[in-house]
Scaffold this motif. Structure first.
Motif, PDB file in Angstrom:
ATOM      1  N   GLY A 180      27.195  23.648  60.207  1.00 28.57           N
ATOM      2  CA  GLY A 180      27.329  23.642  58.755  1.00 28.57           C
ATOM      3  C   GLY A 180      26.104  23.039  58.092  1.00 28.57           C
ATOM      4  N   ALA A 181      26.032  23.192  56.784  1.00 28.53           N
ATOM      5  CA  ALA A 181      24.889  22.688  56.018  1.00 28.53           C
ATOM      6  C   ALA A 181      24.725  21.183  56.181  1.00 28.53           C
ATOM      7  CB  ALA A 181      25.038  23.060  54.545  1.00 28.53           C
ATOM      8  N   GLU A 182      25.822  20.445  56.232  1.00 27.94           N
ATOM      9  CA  GLU A 182      25.741  18.993  56.372  1.00 27.94           C
ATOM     10  C   GLU A 182      25.129  18.597  57.705  1.00 27.94           C
ATOM     11  OE1 GLU A 182      28.474  20.576  55.299  1.00 27.94           O
ATOM     12  OE2 GLU A 182      28.595  19.872  53.222  1.00 27.94           O
ATOM     13  N   ALA A 183      25.551  19.268  58.792  1.00 32.29           N
ATOM     14  CA  ALA A 183      25.017  18.956  60.123  1.00 32.29           C
ATOM     15  C   ALA A 183      23.534  19.305  60.201  1.00 32.29           C
ATOM     16  CB  ALA A 183      25.801  19.705  61.194  1.00 32.29           C
ATOM     17  N   ILE A 184      23.171  20.467  59.689  1.00 34.03           N
ATOM     18  CA  ILE A 184      21.761  20.874  59.703  1.00 34.03           C
ATOM     19  C   ILE A 184      20.932  19.906  58.871  1.00 34.03           C
ATOM     20  CG2 ILE A 184      20.139  22.689  59.060  1.00 34.03           C
ATOM     21  CD1 ILE A 184      22.441  24.717  59.596  1.00 34.03           C
ATOM     22  N   ALA A 185      21.455  19.522  57.727  1.00 36.46           N
ATOM     23  CA  ALA A 185      20.737  18.596  56.853  1.00 36.46           C
ATOM     24  C   ALA A 185      20.488  17.268  57.561  1.00 36.46           C
ATOM     25  CB  ALA A 185      21.526  18.373  55.563  1.00 36.46           C
ATOM     26  N   ALA A 186      21.493  16.750  58.254  1.00 37.75           N
ATOM     27  CA  ALA A 186      21.349  15.486  58.967  1.00 37.75           C
ATOM     28  C   ALA A 186      20.284  15.606  60.056  1.00 37.75           C
ATOM     29  CB  ALA A 186      22.684  15.057  59.566  1.00 37.75           C
ATOM     30  N   GLU A 187      20.271  16.729  60.751  1.00 40.11           N
ATOM     31  CA  GLU A 187      19.292  16.940  61.821  1.00 40.11           C
ATOM     32  C   GLU A 187      17.869  17.036  61.275  1.00 40.11           C
ATOM     33  OE1 GLU A 187      20.613  20.448  63.895  1.00 40.11           O
ATOM     34  OE2 GLU A 187      22.532  19.528  64.393  1.00 40.11           O
ATOM     35  N   LEU A 188      17.709  17.610  60.100  1.00 39.08           N
ATOM     36  CA  LEU A 188      16.380  17.850  59.543  1.00 39.08           C
ATOM     37  C   LEU A 188      15.926  16.788  58.548  1.00 39.08           C
ATOM     38  CD1 LEU A 188      16.627  21.712  58.944  1.00 39.08           C
ATOM     39  CD2 LEU A 188      15.566  20.516  60.875  1.00 39.08           C
ATOM     40  N   GLY A 189      16.810  15.836  58.246  1.00 36.18           N
ATOM     41  CA  GLY A 189      16.451  14.818  57.265  1.00 36.18           C
ATOM     42  C   GLY A 189      16.363  15.373  55.852  1.00 36.18           C
ATOM     43  N   ARG A 190      17.192  16.320  55.546  1.00 38.84           N
ATOM     44  CA  ARG A 190      17.232  16.965  54.224  1.00 38.84           C
ATOM     45  C   ARG A 190      18.608  16.759  53.616  1.00 38.84           C
ATOM     46  NH1 ARG A 190      12.065  18.693  52.921  1.00 38.84           N
ATOM     47  NH2 ARG A 190      11.092  19.461  54.797  1.00 38.84           N
ATOM     48  N   THR A 191      18.753  17.184  52.363  1.00 36.69           N
ATOM     49  CA  THR A 191      20.081  17.142  51.746  1.00 36.69           C
ATOM     50  C   THR A 191      20.825  18.428  52.093  1.00 36.69           C
ATOM     51  OG1 THR A 191      19.391  18.202  49.684  1.00 36.69           O
ATOM     52  CG2 THR A 191      19.197  15.780  49.803  1.00 36.69           C
ATOM     53  N   ALA A 192      22.138  18.352  52.061  1.00 35.19           N
ATOM     54  CA  ALA A 192      22.946  19.535  52.358  1.00 35.19           C
ATOM     55  C   ALA A 192      22.665  20.638  51.347  1.00 35.19           C
ATOM     56  CB  ALA A 192      24.433  19.171  52.364  1.00 35.19           C
ATOM     57  N   ASN A 193      22.448  20.283  50.086  1.00 37.71           N
ATOM     58  CA  ASN A 193      22.158  21.308  49.076  1.00 37.71           C
ATOM     59  C   ASN A 193      20.829  21.992  49.344  1.00 37.71           C
ATOM     60  OD1 ASN A 193      24.396  21.596  47.503  1.00 37.71           O
ATOM     61  ND2 ASN A 193      23.756  20.142  45.940  1.00 37.71           N
ATOM     62  N   SER A 194      19.821  21.239  49.809  1.00 34.98           N
ATOM     63  CA  SER A 194      18.536  21.886  50.096  1.00 34.98           C
ATOM     64  C   SER A 194      18.697  22.883  51.239  1.00 34.98           C
ATOM     65  CB  SER A 194      17.454  20.860  50.413  1.00 34.98           C
ATOM     66  OG  SER A 194      17.669  20.247  51.672  1.00 34.98           O
ATOM     67  N   VAL A 195      19.530  22.558  52.218  1.00 32.70           N
ATOM     68  CA  VAL A 195      19.797  23.492  53.318  1.00 32.70           C
ATOM     69  C   VAL A 195      20.532  24.719  52.794  1.00 32.70           C
ATOM     70  CG1 VAL A 195      21.089  23.794  55.477  1.00 32.70           C
ATOM     71  CG2 VAL A 195      19.730  21.719  55.110  1.00 32.70           C
ATOM     72  N   ARG A 196      21.524  24.516  51.933  1.00 31.31           N
ATOM     73  CA  ARG A 196      22.263  25.655  51.372  1.00 31.31           C
ATOM     74  C   ARG A 196      21.325  26.600  50.613  1.00 31.31           C
ATOM     75  NH1 ARG A 196      25.849  21.370  50.011  1.00 31.31           N
ATOM     76  NH2 ARG A 196      27.595  21.366  51.448  1.00 31.31           N
ATOM     77  N   TYR A 197      20.425  26.032  49.804  1.00 35.09           N
ATOM     78  CA  TYR A 197      19.484  26.875  49.059  1.00 35.09           C
ATOM     79  C   TYR A 197      18.531  27.612  50.005  1.00 35.09           C
ATOM     80  CZ  TYR A 197      20.869  25.562  44.354  1.00 35.09           C
ATOM     81  OH  TYR A 197      21.566  25.405  43.187  1.00 35.09           O
ATOM     82  N   LYS A 198      18.089  26.944  51.062  1.00 36.84           N
ATOM     83  CA  LYS A 198      17.189  27.597  52.015  1.00 36.84           C
ATOM     84  C   LYS A 198      17.916  28.714  52.750  1.00 36.84           C
ATOM     85  CE  LYS A 198      13.169  27.990  53.791  1.00 36.84           C
ATOM     86  NZ  LYS A 198      12.091  28.499  52.935  1.00 36.84           N
ATOM     87  N   LEU A 199      19.150  28.480  53.135  1.00 34.73           N
ATOM     88  CA  LEU A 199      19.935  29.531  53.791  1.00 34.73           C
ATOM     89  C   LEU A 199      20.114  30.724  52.857  1.00 34.73           C
ATOM     90  CD1 LEU A 199      22.638  27.396  55.654  1.00 34.73           C
ATOM     91  CD2 LEU A 199      20.736  28.668  56.694  1.00 34.73           C
ATOM     92  N   TYR A 200      20.316  30.450  51.588  1.00 32.07           N
ATOM     93  CA  TYR A 200      20.411  31.522  50.596  1.00 32.07           C
ATOM     94  C   TYR A 200      19.086  32.285  50.522  1.00 32.07           C
ATOM     95  CZ  TYR A 200      20.528  33.859  46.079  1.00 32.07           C
ATOM     96  OH  TYR A 200      20.452  34.807  45.084  1.00 32.07           O
TER      97      TYR A 200
END
Length: 114
Positions: free
Chosen positions: A10-30
């Motif tokens: 999920g976005a939260e797990a990816i964000a934690a792994e990359l040191g990013r926010t969950a929203n930044s991951v969601r926007y990048k996935l989009y």
């Protein structure tokens, strides 16, 4: 990011792994065409806020915390302040914190001089 997303992270797990926010991951996935637009319908539920203390905790230290001031209290507070009582003394006497005492002192009238 794409590989982790395809693996089911999920976005939260990816964000934690990359040191990013969950929203930044969601926007990048989009942006990559791998997820929906992260608009208002995809935001996580708001966090439930719990107070750092309870009224019971406050009243262990200041027994009259958040209780209404009685007219007699106002008169006594004004009189004691005019007599030169310190805020610390007034806190102990009235069972209230410093903010309550100083705030109330700004509202009460000093006693009439005889």
């Amino acid at each position: 990011m794409a590989a982790r997303h395809r693996d089911g992270a999920g976005a939260e797990a990816i964000a934690a792994e990359l040191g990013r926010t969950a929203n930044s991951v969601r926007y990048k996935l989009y942006d990559l065409g791998l997820g929906p637009f992260p608009g208002p319908n995809t935001t996580p539920a708001p966090l439930v806020r719990t107070p750092a203390y309870t009224m019971e905790d406050l009243r262990k230290v200041h027994p009259n915390s958040h209780k209404p001031w009685e007219p007699e209290d106002d008169e006594r507070l004004a009189r004691r302040a005019a007599e030169g009582a310190t805020v610390t003394e007034l806190m102990a006497e009235f069972g209230r914190n410093e903010g309550a005492i100083t705030s109330r002192l700004g509202r009460v009238r000093p006693p009439a001089q005889a």
